[in-house]
Each structure stands twice: as C-alpha cells, then as structure tokens.
Scaffold this motif. Structure first.
Motif, mmCIF file in Angstrom:
data_model
loop_
_atom_site.group_PDB
_atom_site.id
_atom_site.type_symbol
_atom_site.label_atom_id
_atom_site.label_comp_id
_atom_site.label_asym_id
_atom_site.label_seq_id
_atom_site.Cartn_x
_atom_site.Cartn_y
_atom_site.Cartn_z
ATOM 1 N N GLU A 120 41.390 42.374 39.159
ATOM 2 C CA GLU A 120 40.424 43.447 38.903
ATOM 3 C C GLU A 120 39.913 43.387 37.472
ATOM 4 O O GLU A 120 38.750 43.668 37.207
ATOM 5 N N HIS A 121 40.791 42.995 36.533
ATOM 6 C CA HIS A 121 40.366 42.889 35.138
ATOM 7 C C HIS A 121 39.292 41.815 34.959
ATOM 8 O O HIS A 121 38.326 41.993 34.212
ATOM 9 N N GLN A 122 39.479 40.693 35.647
ATOM 10 C CA GLN A 122 38.470 39.627 35.552
ATOM 11 C C GLN A 122 37.137 40.073 36.137
ATOM 12 O O GLN A 122 36.072 39.803 35.581
ATOM 13 N N TRP A 123 37.170 40.783 37.282
ATOM 14 C CA TRP A 123 35.918 41.230 37.900
ATOM 15 C C TRP A 123 35.230 42.306 37.063
ATOM 16 O O TRP A 123 34.017 42.493 37.160
ATOM 17 N N MET A 169 28.413 46.692 38.746
ATOM 18 C CA MET A 169 29.667 46.183 38.216
ATOM 19 C C MET A 169 30.801 46.941 38.894
ATOM 20 O O MET A 169 30.560 47.801 39.742
ATOM 21 N N ILE A 170 32.021 46.654 38.542
ATOM 22 C CA ILE A 170 33.152 47.201 39.276
ATOM 23 C C ILE A 170 33.255 48.712 39.146
ATOM 24 O O ILE A 170 33.820 49.387 40.005
ATOM 25 N N ASP A 171 32.713 49.298 38.074
ATOM 26 C CA ASP A 171 32.861 50.738 37.866
ATOM 27 C C ASP A 171 31.526 51.461 37.712
ATOM 28 O O ASP A 171 31.469 52.557 37.150
ATOM 29 N N HIS A 181 36.882 32.021 43.368
ATOM 30 C CA HIS A 181 37.092 33.363 42.829
ATOM 31 C C HIS A 181 37.924 34.270 43.736
ATOM 32 O O HIS A 181 38.043 35.466 43.470
ATOM 33 N N GLN A 182 38.512 33.734 44.789
ATOM 34 C CA GLN A 182 39.212 34.593 45.740
ATOM 35 C C GLN A 182 40.466 35.234 45.151
ATOM 36 O O GLN A 182 40.918 36.284 45.623
#
Length: 238
Positions: A144-147, A200-202, A139-140
């Motif tokens: 950003e969309h995937q995360w 989550m990311i946001d 996953h490196q």
C-alpha cells in the motif's frame, strides 16, 4: 383468469379431481380462479380422451421449419448487427419463408440469441495486451505504501453530438465481453471537449477541462503537468 393452455398439468388434474368429487364447473372455476369456459373444455376433453394432456397438433401452425431456424441463427451470428427486419428479408430470399419481426425474435431467442447493446471500448492489439499483462505481473506484490506514490491519470474526449445508442447486436447470454460482441468506440467529427483527471490511493485530482479542443505537448505541460502532476510529486517528497 388463467387460460387452459397455460395451466400446469398438476392444476388440470386438481380440476378433474374436484369435478369427479361432485363439485360443479362453476364452483371449481371460482375456487381456482379459472374461467368457467376453461374448466368446461378441460372436463369435456377428459371425458372424451381420458387425459388432460394437450393433444398434438393443437395451436397455431409454426411458421418456420427447423432448418430455417438454424439458418436464421447462423445468419444472425455472422452479422450480429442485422435487424429483425433484415433477417426476415434474408430468410425470405433464401428459403421463401415469410416471417414477421416477432417470429424472428422468438426463433432467435429459442436459439439463445438476444438483442442487446454491444459493449463499446477501444480494441487492444496483441502487443498492448502483453504489455498490460506484464505490467500487472510486475506490480502484483506492491505494498500500500508503494501504491501511495502513484498517480493514475487519463484524458477523454466527449463529443457534443453523440450517437443514437440504439444499435443492438444478437448475442448469447454471458458473452458480453467476447471480441465478436464488442464494437470500437465511435469517433465523431463534430465539436467536443477534452477533460483530464487523476486518482491516487487516498483521493483524486480536480476534473480539468482543456481550454482548447485539441491537446498538444505544450498545452499538456502547461495545464496538467505543472499545476497537478508536479504538485503531487512535490507533496510526496517534502
């Protein structure tokens, strides 16, 4: 005022220079904020020996030998949870030397060992370490969309009666994360609460406290998967 045993050698020579220039002991002591007795003793030493260097053999006799110091350091490294009192007893039993707790601390500090709280974590097996490393490699390069489609969750149990947090170990500076300096998380038998949360990311989910002390598959589905995870998944695909 400063003691003559803690004076830098450059300061000692400044004192001698002032006295040789004709300044009195009292004036020198006042100008340099040093006790008159210190200046007087230093002046007498210079007149007798012609130097301000501390003579060998001055000061209190050392309570331990070099071999005893090595024995202390070796014992502390073998049993990092040993207290200073226990190390003093072991030293006396092995060599006959009697040392106070303060002496034990000083000798171990000289060897680079300091009393510190150990790092607490759940120890990972070799297989778990490999699995985590492989997951990171896979996953490196994620974008950003995937995360943004990932929800990280975890649950933890908090005991109502924790430990005293007064356990210390002997370790060198910079070795906090060494395996020998890590202890496994304590598991207390008394009551506690289990909590769950996600990030989550946001943003993050609300912190959920399970109604029961233990969590079964059914409870996890009813209290976590349905009200939180399923809604998160639905929000991504609507």
């Amino acid at each position: 005022m400063a003691s003559r045993y803690h004076l830098e050698e450059s300061v000692k020579w400044r004192i001698i220079g002032r006295l040789e220039a004709g300044q009195s002991i009292t004036e020198t002591a006042t100008c340099l904020n040093i006790s008159r007795q210190t200046v007087s003793k230093l002046w007498k030493q210079f007149q007798n020996d012609g130097t301000v260097v501390r003579r060998p053999g001055q000061g209190r006799k050392r309570m331990t030998t070099a071999s005893e110091d090595r024995y202390l350091a070796l014992t502390a490294r073998r049993n990092r949870k040993a207290t200073a009192r226990q190390l003093s007893s072991e030293l006396a039993a092995a060599t006959g030397a009697v040392a106070s707790r303060q002496t034990i601390y000083r000798r171990l500090n000289e060897k680079g060992l300091y009393a510190r709280k150990p790092r607490v974590c759940v120890l990972l097996s070799s297989q778990k370490k490999r699995d985590r490393f492989n997951w990171c490699k896979e996953h490196q390069n994620w974008t950003e969309h995937q995360w943004s489609h990932v929800l990280f969750t975890d649950e933890s149990r908090f005991s109502l009666t924790g430990d005293s947090k007064r356990v210390y170990i002997w370790r060198e500076s910079g070795t906090r994360n060494d395996p020998s300096n890590i202890v496994e998380r304590d598991r207390f038998g008394s009551g506690g609460v289990m909590v769950w949360g996600g990030i989550m990311i946001d943003g993050r989910t609300p912190l959920h406290v399970f109604r029961s002390g233990s969590v079964t598959g059914q409870i996890y589905r009813d209290e976590v998967l349905d009200p939180y995870v399923r809604l998160f998944r639905g929000a991504l695909w609507t």
